[in-house]
Scaffold this active site. Sequence first.
Site, PDB file in Angstrom:
ATOM      1  N   ARG A  53       0.842  -1.215   0.000  1.00 21.30           N
ATOM      2  CA  ARG A  53       0.000   0.000   0.000  1.00 21.30           C
ATOM      3  C   ARG A  53       0.872   1.260   0.000  1.00 21.30           C
ATOM      4  O   ARG A  53       0.571   2.235  -0.678  1.00 21.30           O
ATOM      5  CB  ARG A  53      -0.963  -0.015   1.194  1.00 21.30           C
ATOM      6  CG  ARG A  53      -1.964   1.134   1.138  1.00 21.30           C
ATOM      7  CD  ARG A  53      -3.051   1.015   2.187  1.00 21.30           C
ATOM      8  NE  ARG A  53      -2.543   1.146   3.540  1.00 21.30           N
ATOM      9  CZ  ARG A  53      -3.274   1.008   4.639  1.00 21.30           C
ATOM     10  NH1 ARG A  53      -4.568   0.723   4.524  1.00 21.30           N
ATOM     11  NH2 ARG A  53      -2.759   1.145   5.826  1.00 21.30           N
ATOM     12  N   LYS A 152      -2.521   7.078   1.209  1.00 15.30           N
ATOM     13  CA  LYS A 152      -2.330   7.333   2.644  1.00 15.30           C
ATOM     14  C   LYS A 152      -1.262   8.420   2.751  1.00 15.30           C
ATOM     15  O   LYS A 152      -0.084   8.139   2.927  1.00 15.30           O
ATOM     16  CB  LYS A 152      -1.949   6.035   3.358  1.00 15.30           C
ATOM     17  CG  LYS A 152      -2.154   6.116   4.868  1.00 15.30           C
ATOM     18  CD  LYS A 152      -2.164   4.730   5.474  1.00 15.30           C
ATOM     19  CE  LYS A 152      -2.066   4.757   6.982  1.00 15.30           C
ATOM     20  NZ  LYS A 152      -3.141   5.431   7.683  1.00 15.30           N
TER      21      LYS A 152
HETATM   22  N1  PMP Z   1      -9.167   4.985   7.255  1.00 17.33           N
HETATM   23  C1  PMP Z   1      -8.262   5.942   7.550  1.00 17.33           C
HETATM   24  C2  PMP Z   1      -8.538   7.341   7.157  1.00 17.33           C
HETATM   25  C3  PMP Z   1      -7.080   5.591   8.225  1.00 17.33           C
HETATM   26  O1  PMP Z   1      -6.174   6.529   8.518  1.00 17.33           O
HETATM   27  C4  PMP Z   1      -6.855   4.245   8.581  1.00 17.33           C
HETATM   28  C5  PMP Z   1      -5.581   3.849   9.269  1.00 17.33           C
HETATM   29  N2  PMP Z   1      -5.502   4.312  10.591  1.00 17.33           N
HETATM   30  C6  PMP Z   1      -7.845   3.298   8.279  1.00 17.33           C
HETATM   31  C7  PMP Z   1      -8.972   3.706   7.588  1.00 17.33           C
HETATM   32  C8  PMP Z   1      -7.660   1.853   8.631  1.00 17.33           C
HETATM   33  O2  PMP Z   1      -6.659   1.285   7.834  1.00 17.33           O
HETATM   34  P1  PMP Z   1      -5.795   0.030   8.331  1.00 17.33           P
HETATM   35  O3  PMP Z   1      -6.750  -1.036   8.701  1.00 17.33           O
HETATM   36  O4  PMP Z   1      -4.962  -0.316   7.155  1.00 17.33           O
HETATM   37  O5  PMP Z   1      -5.003   0.504   9.501  1.00 17.33           O
END
Ligand code: PMP
Length: 291
Positions: A53, A152
């Site tokens: 990612r 991200k």
């Molecule tokens: N949405 C946002 C906006 C995030 O920043 C995150 C990570 N903290 C998530 C969803 C969850 O992603 P992950 O399960 O990969 O941590």
Amino acid sequence: MATCVYINGKIYTEREQATVSVFDHGFLYGDGVFEGIRVYEGNIFKCQEHIDRLYESAKTIYLDIQMEREEMISIMVDTVRKSGLRNAYIRLIVSRGVGDLGLDYRLCKKPTVVIIVDKITLYPPERYEKGLKVITTATRRNKPDSLNCQIKSCNYLNNILAKIEVIRAGADEGIMLNNSGYVTEATADNIFIIKNNILITPPSYFGILVGITRQTVLDIAPEQGLKVETAGLLVHDIYNSDECFLTGSAAELIPVVECDGRSIGKGCAGPVFKGLLQRFRELTKTVGVQV
Ligand code: PMP
């Protein structure tokens, strides 16, 4: 056993010494990408998925990390080892790097790679039983055609503005809608509901970060006898769900028991949620890269 920070080839064990330049475009413009990763009993959970990612986010913002994925993983493993922590949070950041002022990406010749390995502050255990009270925020999630939520990126102002509303309202979390009024996600977590034994979460193109915890839940749900759907959800669907929960690397799976003053389900963690959380926690120690 302590905080350990890797910055472009060097490892620091003193927080005060782990610094980057004020001319770093990550600091000046939020120009960079990052990942938040968990280590469980020496296992970097879903390590490859996080690295993939990160590289996809970097590709979209035209940032060449100048390092192969395998090397990045090996540096991460090393940094975790040096920290001595068996359970930790990894913040992996790649910024555009140091350069003169200006938006031109060519001003930065070398990306800044930072890997912070630290302890993590979690929701207290009773929250996984009693759940969270959430509100819908007035701040809408970024439009994917302006700033795609799948990146991200180091600019989290959209989420921070929503989080300010949450805090000012005395709530635990906030549900962000897109410009059409559909549910996207919480400020730093994805969202799921369960209705009539069907697990439903919004699709990526509604404007969400495609969470790695979200994908893990989608993968294990059928084993638990659940039908899975990615579909548009309105707040009405949240209010009237049988169960609702959020997912993220830091929060894992956490129940939502109230939204905008409407109680959800039985007002505490539901049976489907509990089954999914138990299975998820089993996986955290086995799926990934061992330190
Ligand atoms: N949405 C946002 C906006 C995030 O920043 C995150 C990570 N903290 C998530 C969803 C969850 O992603 P992950 O399960 O990969 O941590």
